[in-house]
Design a protein around this motif. Sequence first.
Motif, PDB file in Angstrom:
ATOM      1  N   ARG A   1       8.754  62.524  82.164  1.00  0.00           N
ATOM      2  CA  ARG A   1       7.544  62.722  82.728  1.00  0.00           C
ATOM      3  C   ARG A   1       6.849  64.245  82.486  1.00  0.00           C
ATOM      4  N   VAL A   2       7.340  64.501  81.596  1.00  0.00           N
ATOM      5  CA  VAL A   2       6.638  65.989  81.423  1.00  0.00           C
ATOM      6  C   VAL A   2       6.376  65.825  79.871  1.00  0.00           C
ATOM      7  N   ILE A   3       7.094  65.526  79.207  1.00  0.00           N
ATOM      8  CA  ILE A   3       6.920  65.753  77.297  1.00  0.00           C
ATOM      9  C   ILE A   3       6.146  64.425  76.988  1.00  0.00           C
ATOM     10  N   PRO A   4       5.215  64.695  76.359  1.00  0.00           N
ATOM     11  CA  PRO A   4       4.074  63.459  75.857  1.00  0.00           C
ATOM     12  C   PRO A   4       5.027  62.430  75.131  1.00  0.00           C
ATOM     13  N   LYS A   5       4.689  61.186  75.391  1.00  0.00           N
ATOM     14  CA  LYS A   5       5.565  60.001  74.834  1.00  0.00           C
ATOM     15  C   LYS A   5       5.706  60.270  73.331  1.00  0.00           C
ATOM     16  N   GLU A   6       4.589  60.405  72.699  1.00  0.00           N
ATOM     17  CA  GLU A   6       4.568  60.575  71.245  1.00  0.00           C
ATOM     18  C   GLU A   6       5.529  61.388  70.558  1.00  0.00           C
ATOM     19  N   ILE A   7       5.788  62.694  71.490  1.00  0.00           N
ATOM     20  CA  ILE A   7       6.936  63.510  71.131  1.00  0.00           C
ATOM     21  C   ILE A   7       8.202  63.180  71.161  1.00  0.00           C
ATOM     22  N   LEU A   8       8.254  62.479  72.379  1.00  0.00           N
ATOM     23  CA  LEU A   8       9.850  62.155  72.511  1.00  0.00           C
ATOM     24  C   LEU A   8       9.905  61.005  71.626  1.00  0.00           C
ATOM     25  N   ALA A   9       9.151  60.361  71.024  1.00  0.00           N
ATOM     26  CA  ALA A   9       9.493  59.240  69.980  1.00  0.00           C
ATOM     27  C   ALA A   9       9.666  59.643  68.714  1.00  0.00           C
ATOM     28  N   LEU A  10       9.470  60.886  68.437  1.00  0.00           N
ATOM     29  CA  LEU A  10       9.767  61.526  67.212  1.00  0.00           C
ATOM     30  C   LEU A  10      11.267  61.530  66.518  1.00  0.00           C
ATOM     31  N   PRO A  11      11.536  61.276  65.394  1.00  0.00           N
ATOM     32  CA  PRO A  11      12.918  61.257  65.026  1.00  0.00           C
ATOM     33  C   PRO A  11      13.636  62.565  65.407  1.00  0.00           C
ATOM     34  N   VAL A  12      14.667  62.850  65.774  1.00  0.00           N
ATOM     35  CA  VAL A  12      15.537  63.945  66.222  1.00  0.00           C
ATOM     36  C   VAL A  12      16.389  64.482  64.962  1.00  0.00           C
ATOM     37  N   PRO A  13      16.035  65.586  64.548  1.00  0.00           N
ATOM     38  CA  PRO A  13      16.704  65.876  63.124  1.00  0.00           C
ATOM     39  C   PRO A  13      18.065  66.333  63.453  1.00  0.00           C
ATOM     40  N   SER A  14      19.015  66.229  62.542  1.00  0.00           N
ATOM     41  CA  SER A  14      20.255  66.713  62.586  1.00  0.00           C
ATOM     42  C   SER A  14      20.494  68.320  63.116  1.00  0.00           C
ATOM     43  N   GLY A  15      21.502  68.663  63.399  1.00  0.00           N
ATOM     44  CA  GLY A  15      21.672  70.093  63.638  1.00  0.00           C
ATOM     45  C   GLY A  15      21.466  71.061  62.744  1.00  0.00           C
ATOM     46  N   PRO A  16      21.918  70.951  61.541  1.00  0.00           N
ATOM     47  CA  PRO A  16      21.606  71.719  60.346  1.00  0.00           C
ATOM     48  C   PRO A  16      20.161  71.303  59.928  1.00  0.00           C
ATOM     49  N   ASP A  17      19.491  70.549  59.813  1.00  0.00           N
ATOM     50  CA  ASP A  17      18.059  70.250  59.583  1.00  0.00           C
ATOM     51  C   ASP A  17      17.315  70.886  60.522  1.00  0.00           C
ATOM     52  N   ALA A  18      17.438  70.909  61.752  1.00  0.00           N
ATOM     53  CA  ALA A  18      16.682  71.681  62.753  1.00  0.00           C
ATOM     54  C   ALA A  18      16.816  73.143  62.723  1.00  0.00           C
ATOM     55  N   GLN A  19      17.889  73.618  62.458  1.00  0.00           N
ATOM     56  CA  GLN A  19      18.057  75.045  62.423  1.00  0.00           C
ATOM     57  C   GLN A  19      17.505  75.553  61.207  1.00  0.00           C
ATOM     58  N   ARG A  20      17.546  74.709  60.067  1.00  0.00           N
ATOM     59  CA  ARG A  20      16.901  75.297  59.019  1.00  0.00           C
ATOM     60  C   ARG A  20      15.284  75.363  59.124  1.00  0.00           C
ATOM     61  N   GLU A  21      14.974  74.210  59.850  1.00  0.00           N
ATOM     62  CA  GLU A  21      13.439  74.261  60.326  1.00  0.00           C
ATOM     63  C   GLU A  21      13.050  75.532  61.042  1.00  0.00           C
TER      64      GLU A  21
END
Length: 402
Positions: free
Chosen positions: A195-215
């Motif tokens: 009810r807060v985060i835009p739907k298009e953001i919630l629909a984005l792929p969730v990167p793995s922990g290592p990929d997110a930390q690298r980014e």
Amino acid sequence: MIARETIPLPLARRIALAAQGFGDRRPATPIGVRQFNRAVGRLGLLQIDSVSAVVRAHYMPLFSRLGPYPMGLLEGAASRRPRRLFEYWAHEASFLPVEMWPLFRWRMEDAAAGRGIYKGIAAFGREKSAFVEEIFEEVRRRGPVAASDIEGHKGSGGWWGWSEAKHAFEWLFWVGRITTASRRGFERLYDLPERVIPKEILALPVPSGPDAQRELLRIGARALGIGTAACIRDYFRQSPEAARAHLPELVEAGEIRPIAVKGWSHQTVYIHKDARAPRRIEARALLAPFDPLVFERTRAERLFDFRYRIEIYTPAGKRTHGYYVLPFLLNEAIVARADIKADRPAGVLRVHAAFAEPHAPRETAAELAEELRLLAGWLQLEAIEVTPAGDLGPALADEFRR
């Protein structure tokens, strides 16, 4: 062994300032959404702090870079549609661009498993799981809602005495099951992410922990322009293990490259591929204690030969510079600091003391006076009163007597 490029400290300083937005002149026209979004995107976060001696710290970095901007831009971005900012634990509690929501899902999952979260909150989530679910259902049913709105769970331990409801809200926030919808004063009002985060953001792929930390390391390196591994990982409070694992990957990908800075004790320093190196920086800004340019104190000391400690929690008699002291950046150096308070009932910006750094130029008092006038106007304060305390105080007071 390949010899690394060594750059002089003044160049490193200009690179850092440019990356943080001080290489651009403040806009001459009124600030709008485009300039706001660009500045927030460049910084990657705005650290939140409750102290309002001058203005709450998350408002100040944009003023330091853009000048007098409408505070409503930040408030709207963090509470109204189209939602552009969300709150989470980054460099402490922070506002972050909503596009970064997927990059923090790993931290939320770690928190749910009891990692990277305050031990007391983690234990509460385990031991009071049924109660936590009751609170979650209250948020689902009533949100947006504050912890203080939950009846029958009033805290009893004074300033630090969180109620059970507050513990439950904090656990749910850490693990990403609720988020901040808006604030009432400084109190969070919580709701479900959907009810807060835009739907298009919630629909984005969730990167793995290592990929997110690298980014996140890449974003930190870009925001800093230049820094050691410790500086880069500190930007989003990542672990030494994450830096050791992923900085070499960023080097291999050409996102950053290792260099050395003369006088930095043979430490490896990384420079981002998009870092600019202006021939000179022309800037003037008062900085919040939690501004990304100075919130990593060791880096601030290395870059600017500026030792800075916030003394809010230091007994008054033991303070060196004052209660709420703002560093003053002039061009390529931090040349002074001032203990400032916004006395809103009286409509006065009070400067309790001002101190010059050893290398401060002769025009420091005059330039600081101009920046204080700009700050007072932004805060809608009608007058400035300077106590001639500190080695720069008398000269600063003279500037306002003229």
